[in-house]
Enzyme design. Structure first.
Site, PDB file in Angstrom:
ATOM      1  N   CYS A  98       0.849  -1.194   0.000  1.00 28.23           N
ATOM      2  CA  CYS A  98       0.000   0.000   0.000  1.00 28.23           C
ATOM      3  C   CYS A  98       0.882   1.240   0.000  1.00 28.23           C
ATOM      4  O   CYS A  98       1.923   1.293   0.656  1.00 28.23           O
ATOM      5  CB  CYS A  98      -0.983  -0.011   1.163  1.00 28.23           C
ATOM      6  SG  CYS A  98      -0.365   0.712   2.683  1.00 28.23           S
ATOM      7  N   GLU A  99       0.444   2.223  -0.759  1.00 33.84           N
ATOM      8  CA  GLU A  99       1.263   3.423  -0.916  1.00 33.84           C
ATOM      9  C   GLU A  99       1.187   4.333   0.309  1.00 33.84           C
ATOM     10  O   GLU A  99       1.949   5.275   0.423  1.00 33.84           O
ATOM     11  CB  GLU A  99       0.869   4.174  -2.187  1.00 33.84           C
ATOM     12  CG  GLU A  99      -0.498   4.803  -2.154  1.00 33.84           C
ATOM     13  CD  GLU A  99      -0.822   5.487  -3.480  1.00 33.84           C
ATOM     14  OE1 GLU A  99      -0.214   5.145  -4.504  1.00 33.84           O
ATOM     15  OE2 GLU A  99      -1.695   6.371  -3.470  1.00 33.84           O
ATOM     16  N   HIS A 100       0.256   4.047   1.210  1.00 31.54           N
ATOM     17  CA  HIS A 100       0.122   4.914   2.385  1.00 31.54           C
ATOM     18  C   HIS A 100       1.041   4.500   3.532  1.00 31.54           C
ATOM     19  O   HIS A 100       1.482   5.337   4.298  1.00 31.54           O
ATOM     20  CB  HIS A 100      -1.330   4.933   2.869  1.00 31.54           C
ATOM     21  CG  HIS A 100      -2.268   5.430   1.816  1.00 31.54           C
ATOM     22  ND1 HIS A 100      -3.468   4.827   1.516  1.00 31.54           N
ATOM     23  CD2 HIS A 100      -2.146   6.470   0.950  1.00 31.54           C
ATOM     24  CE1 HIS A 100      -4.057   5.485   0.534  1.00 31.54           C
ATOM     25  NE2 HIS A 100      -3.276   6.482   0.165  1.00 31.54           N
ATOM     26  N   HIS A 101       1.279   3.191   3.680  1.00 33.17           N
ATOM     27  CA  HIS A 101       2.086   2.704   4.804  1.00 33.17           C
ATOM     28  C   HIS A 101       3.260   1.825   4.360  1.00 33.17           C
ATOM     29  O   HIS A 101       4.023   1.350   5.193  1.00 33.17           O
ATOM     30  CB  HIS A 101       1.220   1.888   5.764  1.00 33.17           C
ATOM     31  CG  HIS A 101       0.040   2.647   6.290  1.00 33.17           C
ATOM     32  ND1 HIS A 101      -1.198   2.598   5.710  1.00 33.17           N
ATOM     33  CD2 HIS A 101      -0.058   3.495   7.337  1.00 33.17           C
ATOM     34  CE1 HIS A 101      -2.041   3.380   6.383  1.00 33.17           C
ATOM     35  NE2 HIS A 101      -1.378   3.939   7.370  1.00 33.17           N
ATOM     36  N   GLN A 139      -5.776  -0.522  -3.540  1.00 34.79           N
ATOM     37  CA  GLN A 139      -6.415  -1.669  -4.187  1.00 34.79           C
ATOM     38  C   GLN A 139      -7.390  -1.251  -5.304  1.00 34.79           C
ATOM     39  O   GLN A 139      -7.504  -1.931  -6.327  1.00 34.79           O
ATOM     40  CB  GLN A 139      -7.137  -2.506  -3.122  1.00 34.79           C
ATOM     41  CG  GLN A 139      -7.643  -3.824  -3.680  1.00 34.79           C
ATOM     42  CD  GLN A 139      -8.269  -4.697  -2.609  1.00 34.79           C
ATOM     43  OE1 GLN A 139      -7.715  -4.805  -1.520  1.00 34.79           O
ATOM     44  NE2 GLN A 139      -9.393  -5.304  -2.918  1.00 34.79           N
ATOM     45  N   HIS A 167      -5.024  -6.276   4.057  1.00 32.41           N
ATOM     46  CA  HIS A 167      -4.078  -5.159   4.139  1.00 32.41           C
ATOM     47  C   HIS A 167      -3.291  -5.183   5.447  1.00 32.41           C
ATOM     48  O   HIS A 167      -3.878  -5.118   6.523  1.00 32.41           O
ATOM     49  CB  HIS A 167      -4.825  -3.831   4.006  1.00 32.41           C
ATOM     50  CG  HIS A 167      -5.355  -3.606   2.623  1.00 32.41           C
ATOM     51  ND1 HIS A 167      -4.969  -2.554   1.826  1.00 32.41           N
ATOM     52  CD2 HIS A 167      -6.210  -4.346   1.873  1.00 32.41           C
ATOM     53  CE1 HIS A 167      -5.581  -2.642   0.654  1.00 32.41           C
ATOM     54  NE2 HIS A 167      -6.342  -3.715   0.660  1.00 32.41           N
ATOM     55  N   CYS A 169      -1.623  -2.931   6.733  1.00 34.37           N
ATOM     56  CA  CYS A 169      -1.765  -1.699   7.518  1.00 34.37           C
ATOM     57  C   CYS A 169      -3.017  -1.741   8.386  1.00 34.37           C
ATOM     58  O   CYS A 169      -3.144  -0.952   9.324  1.00 34.37           O
ATOM     59  CB  CYS A 169      -1.756  -0.470   6.623  1.00 34.37           C
ATOM     60  SG  CYS A 169      -2.960  -0.487   5.302  1.00 34.37           S
TER      61      CYS A 169
HETATM   62 ZN    ZN Z   1      -2.018   1.251   4.145  1.00 36.36          ZN
END
Ligand code: ZN
Length: 208
Positions: A98-101, A139, A167, A169
């Site tokens: 995931c690009e956030h975490h 996703q 996920h 995260c």
């Molecule tokens: Zn994430």
């Protein structure tokens, strides 16, 4: 510290067995910084080779950036023996991040299309999936990119992509909840416009 290209091999890495991928010194330094900030001692024995290992692992997780997903759909077969029904590849396992975490996303994808006059080799749809999954993703975008790539390159009557993702995260941080699957889908062409085609493809993707 300024390190020029070609001057990237650190001592830690030179000592390492697997030198197939050069991990630049700055990259290893960044990982040592993260280890230190987390409360670790990056110089202790167990962690000495970790920065170069992590660097190589990340090159693999992100190898999709060096790949053209559409290239996998260039070789098609027109000799399909009159087959004009839906082709489904079901429950293909994948891993993404995931690009956030930068946390892992693991899951399965089911990919279907209704060919017009050409089909691709069975492994190619999975290759398209992996070429997009081995990047930083959300996703929803992963799902849409796969569908669009097949739509643009095979010009089929319809494309359907359904992804179930777990996920890291969610499970390892924040709400720390295990066992949640996120499900996303993208329908194009007849699977978007025609309810009975959509029902048929979803039944094929779901069936066991
Ligand atoms: Zn994430």
């Amino acid at each position: 510290m300024n390190v020029m290209q070609g001057d990237f091999r650190s001592e830690a890495q030179a000592a390492h067995h697997d030198r197939t991928v050069d991990v630049p010194f700055e990259v290893q330094e960044a990982i040592r910084t993260l280890l230190r900030w987390s409360g670790e001692d990056p110089e202790r024995e167990g962690l000495v080779d970790t920065p170069s290992r992590v660097g190589r692992a990340w090159r693999e997780y992100c190898s999709g950036y060096h790949e053209d997903p559409a290239a996998h759909l260039k070789r098609t077969f027109e000799e399909v023996g009159g087959y004009d029904e839906i082709v489904v590849l079901r429950n293909i396992p994948f891993q993404s991040h995931c690009e956030h975490h930068l946390a892992p996303i693991t899951g399965t994808a089911s990919i279907a299309y209704l060919p017009t006059d050409r089909v691709v080799g069975i492994s190619k749809l999975a290759r398209v999936l992996h070429a997009f999954a081995r990047r930083l993703q959300v996703q929803e975008r992963l799902t849409a990119q796969i569908a669009q790539c097949i739509w643009d390159n095979l010009e089929p009557m319809g494309v359907a992509v359904v992804i179930k993702g777990s996920h890291g995260c969610l499970s390892a941080r924040g709400v720390r909840t295990h066992g949640i699957d996120m499900v996303t889908s993208k329908m194009l062409g007849c699977f978007r416009d025609d309810a009975s085609s959509r029902r048929e493809v979803l039944a094929l993707m779901d069936g066991s």
